[in-house]
Scaffold this active site. Structure first.
Site, PDB file in Angstrom:
ATOM      1  N   GLY A   9       1.744  17.357  36.022  1.00  0.00           N
ATOM      2  CA  GLY A   9       1.352  18.747  36.292  1.00  0.00           C
ATOM      3  C   GLY A   9       0.056  18.808  37.074  1.00  0.00           C
ATOM      4  O   GLY A   9      -0.767  19.694  36.883  1.00  0.00           O
ATOM      5  N   GLY A  12      -1.017  22.012  39.017  1.00  0.00           N
ATOM      6  CA  GLY A  12      -1.249  23.245  38.259  1.00  0.00           C
ATOM      7  C   GLY A  12      -2.715  23.614  38.125  1.00  0.00           C
ATOM      8  O   GLY A  12      -3.603  22.937  38.655  1.00  0.00           O
ATOM      9  N   GLN A  13      -2.951  24.688  37.381  1.00  0.00           N
ATOM     10  CA  GLN A  13      -4.305  25.238  37.271  1.00  0.00           C
ATOM     11  C   GLN A  13      -5.272  24.230  36.632  1.00  0.00           C
ATOM     12  O   GLN A  13      -6.366  24.010  37.137  1.00  0.00           O
ATOM     13  CB  GLN A  13      -4.275  26.536  36.444  1.00  0.00           C
ATOM     14  CG  GLN A  13      -5.544  27.362  36.578  1.00  0.00           C
ATOM     15  CD  GLN A  13      -5.737  28.364  35.436  1.00  0.00           C
ATOM     16  OE1 GLN A  13      -5.017  28.353  34.441  1.00  0.00           O
ATOM     17  NE2 GLN A  13      -6.721  29.232  35.587  1.00  0.00           N
ATOM     18  N   ASP A  35       3.612  15.522  39.925  1.00  0.00           N
ATOM     19  CA  ASP A  35       4.068  16.906  39.721  1.00  0.00           C
ATOM     20  C   ASP A  35       5.466  17.006  40.319  1.00  0.00           C
ATOM     21  O   ASP A  35       5.873  16.126  41.082  1.00  0.00           O
ATOM     22  CB  ASP A  35       3.110  17.909  40.416  1.00  0.00           C
ATOM     23  CG  ASP A  35       3.169  19.280  39.751  1.00  0.00           C
ATOM     24  OD1 ASP A  35       4.252  19.897  39.761  1.00  0.00           O
ATOM     25  OD2 ASP A  35       2.154  19.715  39.188  1.00  0.00           O
ATOM     26  N   ASP A  53       9.517  14.297  37.993  1.00  0.00           N
ATOM     27  CA  ASP A  53       9.965  15.336  37.076  1.00  0.00           C
ATOM     28  C   ASP A  53       9.911  14.783  35.652  1.00  0.00           C
ATOM     29  O   ASP A  53      10.672  13.866  35.308  1.00  0.00           O
ATOM     30  CB  ASP A  53      11.402  15.755  37.448  1.00  0.00           C
ATOM     31  CG  ASP A  53      11.897  16.904  36.586  1.00  0.00           C
ATOM     32  OD1 ASP A  53      11.158  17.330  35.672  1.00  0.00           O
ATOM     33  OD2 ASP A  53      13.026  17.378  36.829  1.00  0.00           O
ATOM     34  N   TYR A 144       6.708  31.173  24.107  1.00  0.00           N
ATOM     35  CA  TYR A 144       5.675  30.187  24.456  1.00  0.00           C
ATOM     36  C   TYR A 144       4.889  29.758  23.206  1.00  0.00           C
ATOM     37  O   TYR A 144       4.683  28.564  22.969  1.00  0.00           O
ATOM     38  CB  TYR A 144       4.754  30.833  25.492  1.00  0.00           C
ATOM     39  CG  TYR A 144       3.553  30.040  25.907  1.00  0.00           C
ATOM     40  CD1 TYR A 144       3.667  28.848  26.615  1.00  0.00           C
ATOM     41  CD2 TYR A 144       2.260  30.512  25.632  1.00  0.00           C
ATOM     42  CE1 TYR A 144       2.544  28.146  27.035  1.00  0.00           C
ATOM     43  CE2 TYR A 144       1.134  29.825  26.047  1.00  0.00           C
ATOM     44  CZ  TYR A 144       1.282  28.640  26.741  1.00  0.00           C
ATOM     45  OH  TYR A 144       0.168  27.956  27.159  1.00  0.00           O
ATOM     46  N   LYS A 148       4.596  26.105  21.490  1.00  0.00           N
ATOM     47  CA  LYS A 148       3.313  25.405  21.306  1.00  0.00           C
ATOM     48  C   LYS A 148       3.103  25.027  19.829  1.00  0.00           C
ATOM     49  O   LYS A 148       2.599  23.947  19.527  1.00  0.00           O
ATOM     50  CB  LYS A 148       2.151  26.264  21.816  1.00  0.00           C
ATOM     51  CG  LYS A 148       2.072  26.345  23.341  1.00  0.00           C
ATOM     52  CD  LYS A 148       1.741  24.996  23.963  1.00  0.00           C
ATOM     53  CE  LYS A 148       1.698  25.030  25.467  1.00  0.00           C
ATOM     54  NZ  LYS A 148       1.559  23.698  26.095  1.00  0.00           N
TER      55      LYS A 148
HETATM   56  C1  AKB Z   1      -1.112  32.177  28.894  1.00  0.00           C
HETATM   57  O1  AKB Z   1      -1.656  33.277  29.095  1.00  0.00           O
HETATM   58  O2  AKB Z   1       0.100  32.036  28.680  1.00  0.00           O
HETATM   59  C2  AKB Z   1      -1.986  30.947  28.869  1.00  0.00           C
HETATM   60  C3  AKB Z   1      -2.441  30.592  27.494  1.00  0.00           C
HETATM   61  C4  AKB Z   1      -3.434  31.419  26.793  1.00  0.00           C
HETATM   62  O3  AKB Z   1      -1.991  29.622  26.953  1.00  0.00           O
HETATM   63  N1  AKB Z   1      -3.116  31.125  29.723  1.00  0.00           N
END
Ligand code: AKB
Length: 318
Positions: A9, A12-13, A35, A53, A144, A148
């Site tokens: 990655g 990415g940011q 990446d 990948d 998400y 996590k």
């Molecule tokens: C998001 O906004 O999804 C991320 C995070 C807080 O994990 N920046």
């Protein structure tokens, strides 16, 4: 030991900045950036770079063995906003990629340490909202956040069962000028600087007073490297470390940006990301990270804003 570090990655940011910082410490030839897409010229020309990948476990294990990788930073993920739009795909990408990394790290002898980012998204509406403790109620209501939290449990499991040294931080919203964020709920805090500089106005998708925790990217990079360099005996958390940061609402950015651009105007049109933001904490207790490996915040809102505009103007003009 001479480390050989793999970044997944790197376009990415976080990856685009972490790759550069790690190359400065370990030497450019020792940090292998990867990446699924092309990265910035700084990342691609500053040392080894390969299109890879992480979902392809055969390609991954081949790369790790061939390059005798000792540490892996797995930063690829589908963030909160995008994950709500494509839940099954996001779950698959976030979970399968982590499982591939954990399995490779378990199987390949040279790999002795792994970094995987968790997020404040592991918390939910039933979590204490202010000064959220390291150990607390965790009932995330986003795809998400669920991925996590599951990821954190898998990391702790691999640590206990296979003695894998895997380290993680629950990142808040990260603010940076090099690579824009993509698909997250905290992205407004990056967009607002770019739009303020270009158009002198910004329509915000989070409401005026909704507070969330944030951190300027140099502090996040510093924290990540500190955690990964800490002696293993000081690591007491094998899921994800809380880190403190700045508690900010859109209105705080508005006032601060107006200091630099007096004609700046901000309007509000909250969308589904406002509902996500409301389930997340507004401030975090990062005292365990400070005690275990010396986490600290150096940049406040004013210092960050000055650097953001300085750098954005260098690239795009005023
Ligand atoms: C998001 O906004 O999804 C991320 C995070 C807080 O994990 N920046």
């Amino acid at each position: 030991m001479k480390e050989k570090i793999m970044i997944i990655g790197a376009a990415g940011q976080i990856g685009s900045e972490l790759t550069v910082a790690l190359r400065e410490i370990y030497g450019s030839r020792r940090v292998f950036a990867t990446d699924i897409k092309q990265a910035s010229p700084e990342v691609m020309d500053g040392g080894p770079f390969q299109i890879l990948d992480v979902m392809n476990d055969k390609m991954l294990i081949h790369f790790v063995i061939q390059n005798k990788i000792t540490q892996i930073y797995h930063l690829a993920a589908v963030l909160s906003g995008n994950a709500e739009k494509f839940p099954t795909q996001a779950w698959r990408i976030n979970m399968e990629s982590l499982m591939n990394i954990l399995e490779v790290a378990r199987m390949v002898e040279t790999v002795h340490r792994v970094f995987w980012p968790s997020s404040i998204a592991v918390f939910g509406p039933t979590t204490p909202h202010k000064n959220t403790p390291q150990l607390t109620v965790m009932e995330p209501t986003t795809v998400y956040g669920i991925s996590k939290l599951a990821g954190e449990r898998w990391c702790a499991y691999f640590n206990k069962k296979h003695d894998l040294d895997i380290r993680s931080i629950r990142y808040p919203g990260l603010i940076s000028y090099k690579t824009e964020a993509g698909g997250g709920t905290t992205d407004y805090a990056v967009e607002v600087y770019f739009k303020a500089n270009k158009n002198k106005r910004y329509e915000c998708f989070i409401s005026e007073n909704t507070k969330m925790p944030f951190l300027f990217m140099p502090d996040a990079i510093d924290a990540t490297i500190k955690l990964m360099q800490a002696d293993r005996k000081y690591i007491s958390i094998h899921s994800g470390y809380n880190i403190g940061g700045l508690t900010l609402a859109p209105i705080d950015f508005y006032h601060e940006i107006k200091r630099v651009i007096p004609e700046f105007e901000m309007t509000y049109k909250p969308d589904f990301r406002e509902d996500i933001a409301r389930t997340w904490p507004e401030s975090i207790d990062g005292s365990t990270a400070t005690k275990d490996w010396g986490f600290e915040v150096k940049y406040d809102l004013t210092a960050m804003t000055d650097i953001m505009f300085e750098e954005i103007r260098k690239k795009y003009g005023e």
